[in-house]
Design a protein around this motif. Structure first.
Motif, PDB file in Angstrom:
ATOM      1  N   GLN A   1       7.159 -23.026  -1.104  1.00 53.94           N
ATOM      2  CA  GLN A   1       6.609 -22.723  -2.419  1.00 53.94           C
ATOM      3  C   GLN A   1       7.493 -21.768  -3.197  1.00 53.94           C
ATOM      4  OE1 GLN A   1       2.577 -21.533  -1.553  1.00 53.94           O
ATOM      5  NE2 GLN A   1       1.831 -23.578  -2.062  1.00 53.94           N
ATOM      6  N   ASP A   2       8.292 -20.994  -2.479  1.00 52.78           N
ATOM      7  CA  ASP A   2       9.180 -20.072  -3.174  1.00 52.78           C
ATOM      8  C   ASP A   2      10.504 -20.712  -3.568  1.00 52.78           C
ATOM      9  OD1 ASP A   2       7.622 -17.961  -3.404  1.00 52.78           O
ATOM     10  OD2 ASP A   2       8.289 -16.931  -1.586  1.00 52.78           O
ATOM     11  N   THR A   3      10.674 -21.970  -3.217  1.00 52.47           N
ATOM     12  CA  THR A   3      11.976 -22.587  -3.420  1.00 52.47           C
ATOM     13  C   THR A   3      11.907 -23.596  -4.554  1.00 52.47           C
ATOM     14  OG1 THR A   3      12.102 -22.525  -1.027  1.00 52.47           O
ATOM     15  CG2 THR A   3      13.842 -23.724  -2.168  1.00 52.47           C
ATOM     16  N   PRO A   4      12.899 -23.602  -5.414  1.00 56.21           N
ATOM     17  CA  PRO A   4      12.929 -24.680  -6.419  1.00 56.21           C
ATOM     18  C   PRO A   4      12.884 -26.031  -5.733  1.00 56.21           C
ATOM     19  CG  PRO A   4      14.644 -23.063  -6.854  1.00 56.21           C
ATOM     20  CD  PRO A   4      14.047 -22.706  -5.533  1.00 56.21           C
ATOM     21  N   LEU A   5      12.322 -27.008  -6.417  1.00 57.45           N
ATOM     22  CA  LEU A   5      12.053 -28.293  -5.785  1.00 57.45           C
ATOM     23  C   LEU A   5      13.285 -28.914  -5.135  1.00 57.45           C
ATOM     24  CD1 LEU A   5       9.787 -30.225  -5.290  1.00 57.45           C
ATOM     25  CD2 LEU A   5      10.360 -31.404  -7.390  1.00 57.45           C
ATOM     26  N   ASP A   6      14.408 -28.818  -5.812  1.00 53.85           N
ATOM     27  CA  ASP A   6      15.608 -29.468  -5.304  1.00 53.85           C
ATOM     28  C   ASP A   6      16.028 -28.970  -3.928  1.00 53.85           C
ATOM     29  OD1 ASP A   6      15.906 -31.177  -7.300  1.00 53.85           O
ATOM     30  OD2 ASP A   6      17.573 -30.189  -8.298  1.00 53.85           O
TER      31      ASP A   6
END
Lengths: 53, 350
Positions: free
Chosen positions: B41-46
């Motif tokens: 959840q803390d990571t950009p989707l890519d």
């Protein structure tokens, strides 16, 4: 929940998501029209004459 | 292709070929498995490794193999129009739509399964899955959904024989050809070609509700046409198939054997192309032109058979490949024109 929670989409990803949503919407609408027209064709011109009396 | 700044930079798929297993069941990157939900959840989707939800509408259209689809639409349309009896134009259009979507769905299933080898071949490495625009799972779900819808709609609106043939065609292409024969035998093209040969038969069945000699002849024309067409391609694209380790005939049996078989199938194709006239469901005019086209086909195949070295050999196979496309188009266009002409003279459409 603040805006920072969850998965964040970039603008480009949002644009593509929107494109896909529109395409799915059009496909569904197309199916509705298709079933409507096919129903009319299958029932034929006599549809109003049958079965009432 | 709209190389947006967010699109491939995280490399969700750029590392794909190295990690890809042969099962084709989709990339399961280690990173995804080890990340906790909080981390994801803390990571950009890519960067999550899921990488789904990235495709543009055009990428999904590319999954349907629109160029193959156009040939399918054309041959199915011809099969439908030359079949005896009639079909309501709306139902005919629905049948063509279903056949086209069903063919496209089998293309998507093919691209789901074959992403590993598509990534290796120059001709196919730009396809949506190996290019990282659509995940393998998205392609799979897309293909399955469209398969189910196309078959059900065709069955409910037109008839269940046509729907059954369409279902069988999808199964044949996706399972028998893609999953099994393509990687297993140099005769892959011969048997896989049957999948491409079904559409006119489905079109015919949509009108008549049966399978007849005539629709089998339409099937045979495409069935006999496919091997010389693809083997000519494989002669000048041989390197591709070698690096993807697909057992194409030139790779496995050698180019001489391929040239012999191209010639053999061309000689078989020529009379099959004339058969509609001999069986009486096309005019002698069609028969005469089809005979000339068949002779030309054999002539190009003989050239491929004779020219075995260097540029001349390459040129001959390119010429045969191009002529084969023209041949199939002309044969079906002539069948169509022939039946329209006959309908005009018999006083309207039957």
């Amino acid at each position: 929940m603040s805006d920072d929670d969850g998965i964040r989409l970039s603008d480009d990803q949002k644009r593509r998501q929107r494109g896909r949503s529109i395409a799915i919407g059009l496909a569904l609408a197309g199916l509705v029209v298709l079933f409507y027209v096919v129903t009319l064709v299958k029932m034929g011109p006599g549809v109003l004459d049958k079965g009432m009396y | 292709m709209g190389e947006g700044p967010h699109r491939h930079q995280a490399g969700t798929y750029s590392r794909l070929p190295a990690e890809w297993t042969r099962t084709g069941s989709g990339p399961r990157t280690r990173k995804t498995c080890l990340m906790s939900l909080a981390e994801i959840q803390d990571t950009p989707l890519d960067e999550t490794g899921f990488g789904g939800g990235q495709g543009e509408v055009g990428d999904y259209i590319a999954l349907l193999k629109p160029r193959v689809m156009s040939l399918v639409i054309f041959t199915a349309f011809v099969g439908m129009l030359i079949a005896p009896g009639g079909i309501h134009p709306v139902l005919g259009a629905v049948a063509i739509l279903c056949i086209a979507i069903g063919a496209g769905a089998s293309g998507a299933l093919n691209m789901w399964y074959d992403a590993d080898i598509d990534a290796v071949m120059s001709r196919t490495k730009g396809r949506p899955v190996p290019a990282g625009k659509v995940t393998a799972q998205e392609a799979l779900v897309f293909g399955l959904t469209l398969s189910a819808f196309s078959v059900l709609v065709l069955g409910l609106t037109v008839n269940w024989l046509a729907a059954g043939l369409l279902a069988f065609t999808i199964f044949f292409y996706a399972v028998i050809y893609t999953m099994w024969l393509k990687r297993a035998t140099p005769q892959n093209i011969v048997i896989g070609g049957a999948a491409g040969a079904f559409p006119p038969m489905i079109g015919w069945a949509a009108v008549t509700g049966d399978i007849s000699v005539e629709s089998v002849v339409l099937f045979l024309i495409i069935f006999m046409w496919t091997p010389p067409h693809f083997w000519a391609l494989s002669l000048f694209k041989r390197g591709d198939y070698e690096s993807a380790r697909i057992p194409m005939l030139p790779v496995v049996a050698g180019e001489d054997a391929t040239r012999r078989q191209i010639l053999a199938y061309s000689v078989l194709l020529a009379p099959v192309g004339v058969a509609p006239a001999l069986l009486g469901f096309a005019s002698p005019v069609y028969g005469a032109i089809a005979a000339v086209l068949g002779v030309a086909f054999v002539w190009y195949a003989v050239k491929v058979f004779r020219e075995r070295e260097g540029d001349a050999a390459r040129k001959a196979s390119v010429q045969l490949f191009k002529f084969s496309l023209l041949y199939l188009f002309l044969v079906f266009a002539l069948l169509l024109g022939d039946s329209l002409f006959a309908a005009l003279f018999s006083g309207g459409f039957a």
